[in-house]
Write a protein that holds these residues in place. Sequence first.
Motif, PDB file in Angstrom:
ATOM      1  N   UNK A  51       0.875  -1.189   0.000  1.00  0.00           N
ATOM      2  CA  UNK A  51       0.000   0.000   0.000  1.00  0.00           C
ATOM      3  C   UNK A  51       0.904   1.228   0.000  1.00  0.00           C
ATOM      4  N   UNK A  52       0.327   2.385  -0.251  1.00  0.00           N
ATOM      5  CA  UNK A  52       1.126   3.602  -0.246  1.00  0.00           C
ATOM      6  C   UNK A  52       1.453   4.000   1.184  1.00  0.00           C
ATOM      7  N   UNK A  53       2.709   4.303   1.394  1.00  0.00           N
ATOM      8  CA  UNK A  53       3.219   4.696   2.699  1.00  0.00           C
ATOM      9  C   UNK A  53       4.354   5.692   2.463  1.00  0.00           C
ATOM     10  N   UNK A  54       4.828   6.336   3.511  1.00  0.00           N
ATOM     11  CA  UNK A  54       5.938   7.286   3.362  1.00  0.00           C
ATOM     12  C   UNK A  54       7.083   6.601   2.608  1.00  0.00           C
ATOM     13  N   UNK A  55       7.690   7.312   1.686  1.00  0.00           N
ATOM     14  CA  UNK A  55       7.660   8.742   1.419  1.00  0.00           C
ATOM     15  C   UNK A  55       6.562   9.237   0.472  1.00  0.00           C
ATOM     16  N   UNK A  56       5.561   8.401   0.143  1.00  0.00           N
ATOM     17  CA  UNK A  56       4.393   8.876  -0.609  1.00  0.00           C
ATOM     18  C   UNK A  56       3.776  10.036   0.157  1.00  0.00           C
ATOM     19  N   UNK A  57       3.409  11.098  -0.536  1.00  0.00           N
ATOM     20  CA  UNK A  57       2.837  12.276   0.124  1.00  0.00           C
ATOM     21  C   UNK A  57       1.319  12.185   0.206  1.00  0.00           C
ATOM     22  N   UNK A  58       0.813  12.310   1.424  1.00  0.00           N
ATOM     23  CA  UNK A  58      -0.626  12.352   1.659  1.00  0.00           C
ATOM     24  C   UNK A  58      -1.127  13.791   1.726  1.00  0.00           C
ATOM     25  N   UNK A  59      -0.247  14.743   1.411  1.00  0.00           N
ATOM     26  CA  UNK A  59      -0.592  16.163   1.525  1.00  0.00           C
ATOM     27  C   UNK A  59      -0.643  16.884   0.196  1.00  0.00           C
TER      28      UNK A  59
END
Length: 186
Positions: free
Chosen positions: A35-43
Amino acid sequence: MPSQYEIRADYDARTIVVYQAYAPAIADAALRAGRFTAPFSFNRMTWIKPSFLWLMHRSNWARKSGQERILAVRITRDGWEEALANAVLTTGDPAALAGAPVHVQWDPERSARGAALNHYSIQVGVGRHLIRAFAEEWVVGLTDLTPTVRKAADQIQRGGAAKAQRLLPPERVYPLPQDLERRLRP
């Protein structure tokens, strides 16, 4: 919707595949976690594209800096259609666009060699208000397509576009509910 604005995608009864290009650190972390997790940006807004060839054009077949890895992101059709139901066309009213949780734009579809075609491909920008739903609820699978992308790019460079075509994901017209068709019409 006129045929030049049909969504073409790889989908089944429950899911649709969208494509994204990432830097290796983001792709590796996502693939390890499933799944998407850091360093993917949620901002920040993330753009998802059901057209494989449009993303190949955008990422220069995974050769652009920060776009060296290509992921096939399988999401629920419910999530996809929720995003589209919240979308505002980027060519529409600027005030409506500024507050929209999802942006949609239509760009010329591309051939395997990058030439613009006479129909359009949808790009969907999922904003930060829906990014958690995208990453945590809609995504049901991630696949690294980078090796396939590199193989297809090599085929094309050697003049084997027909051979490369056989490596590409299947895409067919996605059946949109009429209310979404009307909403997304340019």
